[in-house]
Design a protein around this motif. Structure first.
Motif, PDB file in Angstrom:
ATOM      1  N   LEU A 122      31.032  21.325  17.912  1.00  0.00           N
ATOM      2  CA  LEU A 122      30.177  22.416  17.440  1.00  0.00           C
ATOM      3  C   LEU A 122      28.814  22.375  18.129  1.00  0.00           C
ATOM      4  CD1 LEU A 122      30.915  22.386  13.600  1.00  0.00           C
ATOM      5  CD2 LEU A 122      31.919  23.858  15.360  1.00  0.00           C
ATOM      6  N   THR A 123      28.316  23.538  18.437  1.00  0.00           N
ATOM      7  CA  THR A 123      26.982  23.717  19.011  1.00  0.00           C
ATOM      8  C   THR A 123      26.219  24.643  18.068  1.00  0.00           C
ATOM      9  OG1 THR A 123      27.909  23.557  21.238  1.00  0.00           O
ATOM     10  CG2 THR A 123      25.682  24.477  21.038  1.00  0.00           C
ATOM     11  N   ASN A 124      24.989  24.265  17.737  1.00  0.00           N
ATOM     12  CA  ASN A 124      24.167  25.074  16.843  1.00  0.00           C
ATOM     13  C   ASN A 124      22.964  25.634  17.588  1.00  0.00           C
ATOM     14  OD1 ASN A 124      25.448  24.768  14.163  1.00  0.00           O
ATOM     15  ND2 ASN A 124      25.037  22.603  14.535  1.00  0.00           N
ATOM     16  N   LEU A 125      22.851  26.949  17.559  1.00  0.00           N
ATOM     17  CA  LEU A 125      21.695  27.640  18.120  1.00  0.00           C
ATOM     18  C   LEU A 125      20.850  28.153  16.962  1.00  0.00           C
ATOM     19  CD1 LEU A 125      23.385  29.767  20.940  1.00  0.00           C
ATOM     20  CD2 LEU A 125      22.560  27.403  21.050  1.00  0.00           C
ATOM     21  N   TYR A 126      19.632  27.671  16.877  1.00  0.00           N
ATOM     22  CA  TYR A 126      18.703  28.115  15.839  1.00  0.00           C
ATOM     23  C   TYR A 126      17.792  29.162  16.477  1.00  0.00           C
ATOM     24  CZ  TYR A 126      20.216  24.085  13.131  1.00  0.00           C
ATOM     25  OH  TYR A 126      20.964  23.181  12.431  1.00  0.00           O
ATOM     26  N   PHE A 127      18.170  30.428  16.315  1.00  0.00           N
ATOM     27  CA  PHE A 127      17.356  31.504  16.873  1.00  0.00           C
ATOM     28  C   PHE A 127      16.137  31.692  15.966  1.00  0.00           C
ATOM     29  CE2 PHE A 127      21.196  32.540  19.233  1.00  0.00           C
ATOM     30  CZ  PHE A 127      20.662  32.864  20.471  1.00  0.00           C
ATOM     31  N   VAL A 128      14.958  31.557  16.559  1.00  0.00           N
ATOM     32  CA  VAL A 128      13.696  31.644  15.826  1.00  0.00           C
ATOM     33  C   VAL A 128      12.951  32.890  16.288  1.00  0.00           C
ATOM     34  CG1 VAL A 128      11.524  30.485  15.261  1.00  0.00           C
ATOM     35  CG2 VAL A 128      13.590  29.114  15.737  1.00  0.00           C
ATOM     36  N   TYR A 173      24.691  23.023  27.217  1.00  0.00           N
ATOM     37  CA  TYR A 173      24.268  22.091  26.173  1.00  0.00           C
ATOM     38  C   TYR A 173      25.272  22.013  25.026  1.00  0.00           C
ATOM     39  CZ  TYR A 173      19.920  22.817  28.736  1.00  0.00           C
ATOM     40  OH  TYR A 173      18.969  22.927  29.721  1.00  0.00           O
ATOM     41  N   SER A 174      26.529  22.044  25.355  1.00  0.00           N
ATOM     42  CA  SER A 174      27.591  21.984  24.352  1.00  0.00           C
ATOM     43  C   SER A 174      27.409  20.777  23.430  1.00  0.00           C
ATOM     44  CB  SER A 174      28.945  21.898  25.069  1.00  0.00           C
ATOM     45  OG  SER A 174      29.993  21.813  24.141  1.00  0.00           O
ATOM     46  N   GLY A 175      27.579  21.015  22.135  1.00  0.00           N
ATOM     47  CA  GLY A 175      27.475  19.947  21.151  1.00  0.00           C
ATOM     48  C   GLY A 175      26.065  19.638  20.689  1.00  0.00           C
ATOM     49  N   LYS A 176      25.086  20.342  21.189  1.00  0.00           N
ATOM     50  CA  LYS A 176      23.683  20.093  20.839  1.00  0.00           C
ATOM     51  C   LYS A 176      23.209  21.063  19.757  1.00  0.00           C
ATOM     52  CE  LYS A 176      22.917  17.079  24.177  1.00  0.00           C
ATOM     53  NZ  LYS A 176      22.714  15.679  23.888  1.00  0.00           N
ATOM     54  N   ASN A 177      22.094  20.699  19.134  1.00  0.00           N
ATOM     55  CA  ASN A 177      21.375  21.567  18.201  1.00  0.00           C
ATOM     56  C   ASN A 177      20.117  22.033  18.923  1.00  0.00           C
ATOM     57  OD1 ASN A 177      23.190  21.099  16.100  1.00  0.00           O
ATOM     58  ND2 ASN A 177      22.045  19.335  15.354  1.00  0.00           N
ATOM     59  N   MET A 178      20.001  23.346  19.120  1.00  0.00           N
ATOM     60  CA  MET A 178      18.890  23.881  19.901  1.00  0.00           C
ATOM     61  C   MET A 178      18.082  24.909  19.125  1.00  0.00           C
ATOM     62  SD  MET A 178      21.059  24.514  23.336  1.00  0.00           S
ATOM     63  CE  MET A 178      22.641  24.399  22.535  1.00  0.00           C
ATOM     64  N   ALA A 179      16.780  24.754  19.145  1.00  0.00           N
ATOM     65  CA  ALA A 179      15.887  25.788  18.629  1.00  0.00           C
ATOM     66  C   ALA A 179      15.558  26.707  19.802  1.00  0.00           C
ATOM     67  CB  ALA A 179      14.613  25.171  18.076  1.00  0.00           C
ATOM     68  N   ILE A 180      15.636  28.016  19.558  1.00  0.00           N
ATOM     69  CA  ILE A 180      15.367  28.992  20.614  1.00  0.00           C
ATOM     70  C   ILE A 180      14.303  29.970  20.118  1.00  0.00           C
ATOM     71  CG2 ILE A 180      16.328  30.832  22.054  1.00  0.00           C
ATOM     72  CD1 ILE A 180      19.074  29.431  21.776  1.00  0.00           C
ATOM     73  N   GLY A 181      13.116  29.863  20.673  1.00  0.00           N
ATOM     74  CA  GLY A 181      12.041  30.793  20.334  1.00  0.00           C
ATOM     75  C   GLY A 181      12.287  32.121  21.014  1.00  0.00           C
ATOM     76  N   THR A 182      12.381  33.180  20.222  1.00  0.00           N
ATOM     77  CA  THR A 182      12.711  34.479  20.793  1.00  0.00           C
ATOM     78  C   THR A 182      12.078  35.596  19.979  1.00  0.00           C
ATOM     79  OG1 THR A 182      14.543  35.768  21.749  1.00  0.00           O
ATOM     80  CG2 THR A 182      14.969  34.672  19.624  1.00  0.00           C
ATOM     81  N   HIS A 183      12.664  36.770  20.031  1.00  0.00           N
ATOM     82  CA  HIS A 183      12.088  37.990  19.478  1.00  0.00           C
ATOM     83  C   HIS A 183      13.154  38.720  18.664  1.00  0.00           C
ATOM     84  CE1 HIS A 183       8.821  37.316  22.382  1.00  0.00           C
ATOM     85  NE2 HIS A 183       9.803  36.855  23.113  1.00  0.00           N
ATOM     86  N   GLY A 184      12.706  39.533  17.723  1.00  0.00           N
ATOM     87  CA  GLY A 184      13.622  40.162  16.783  1.00  0.00           C
ATOM     88  C   GLY A 184      14.693  41.039  17.394  1.00  0.00           C
ATOM     89  N   ASN A 185      14.306  41.938  18.283  1.00  0.00           N
ATOM     90  CA  ASN A 185      15.269  42.890  18.824  1.00  0.00           C
ATOM     91  C   ASN A 185      16.333  42.194  19.665  1.00  0.00           C
ATOM     92  OD1 ASN A 185      15.572  45.989  20.221  1.00  0.00           O
ATOM     93  ND2 ASN A 185      14.748  45.825  18.154  1.00  0.00           N
TER      94      ASN A 185
END
Length: 185
Positions: free
Chosen positions: A2-8, A128-140
């Motif tokens: 599992l890979t987790n992308l935390y879209f912020v 980055y398979s298998g990692k937990n990543m925070a991704i700073g981004t934008h709403g749209n």
């Protein structure tokens, strides 16, 4: 694996016409501290971000906490609505959501912006398979990416986002297996 992308979605910013260097407001800086606190409980391995200052500022506390540089990914930048200021932002944004191929002068259609964001997401999932990543981004752009993987994420969903907001998208390879909201007021 599992890979987790935390879209912020970035915190509140102080408006300037300079998209790239628009900073967080005082409230945005306070909320960014809360983002750091919430993500500290998620075992983040690395931090990526749009090159826009407000997105970077929202996740830089997490980057400091895990003692890691922020990897800037240009394709996580916000969609360009138009090269000219639009007279009615609400009507202009609604129009591009109603017709995914429509673009204002010099701007990106939903289809174009989504394709860019999804390609960046797929590259990150592969690299980055298998990692937990925070991704700073934008709403749209965030919602356009989410919509690609699950159609329930639409214009109405975008309208209800907080600033900031955090959604964890869990993937098995490139298949979305779950979404959970991490942010709450």
């Amino acid at each position: 694996m599992l890979t987790n992308l935390y879209f912020v979605r970035h915190a509140h910013s102080t408006y300037t016409p300079d998209e790239l260097n628009r900073p967080l407001s005082e409230k945005g800086l306070e909320d960014a501290e809360r983002v750091t606190m919430l993500l500290s409980q998620e075992k983040i391995d690395l931090v990526l971000s749009s090159p826009y200052k407000r997105a970077i500022q929202t996740v830089e506390g997490t980057s400091s906490l895990i003692d890691s540089e922020i990897i800037q990914v240009d394709d996580f930048r916000e969609r360009l609505l138009s090269i000219e200021p639009v007279p009615d932002f609400s009507a202009a944004i609604q129009k591009v959501w109603e017709d995914e191929t429509f673009a204002w002068s010099g701007g990106e259609s939903n289809q174009e912006a989504q394709s860019r964001g999804v390609q960046a997401t797929l590259k990150v999932l592969e690299a980055y398979s298998g990692k937990n990543m925070a991704i700073g981004t934008h709403g749209n752009i965030m919602v356009l990416i989410m919509k690609h993987f699950d159609a329930q994420y639409d214009f109405k969903f975008w309208q209800e986002l907080d600033m900031p907001d955090i959604y964890r998208m869990t993937f098995e390879g490139t298949e979305l297996v779950g979404v959970k909201r991490i942010w709450s007021r």
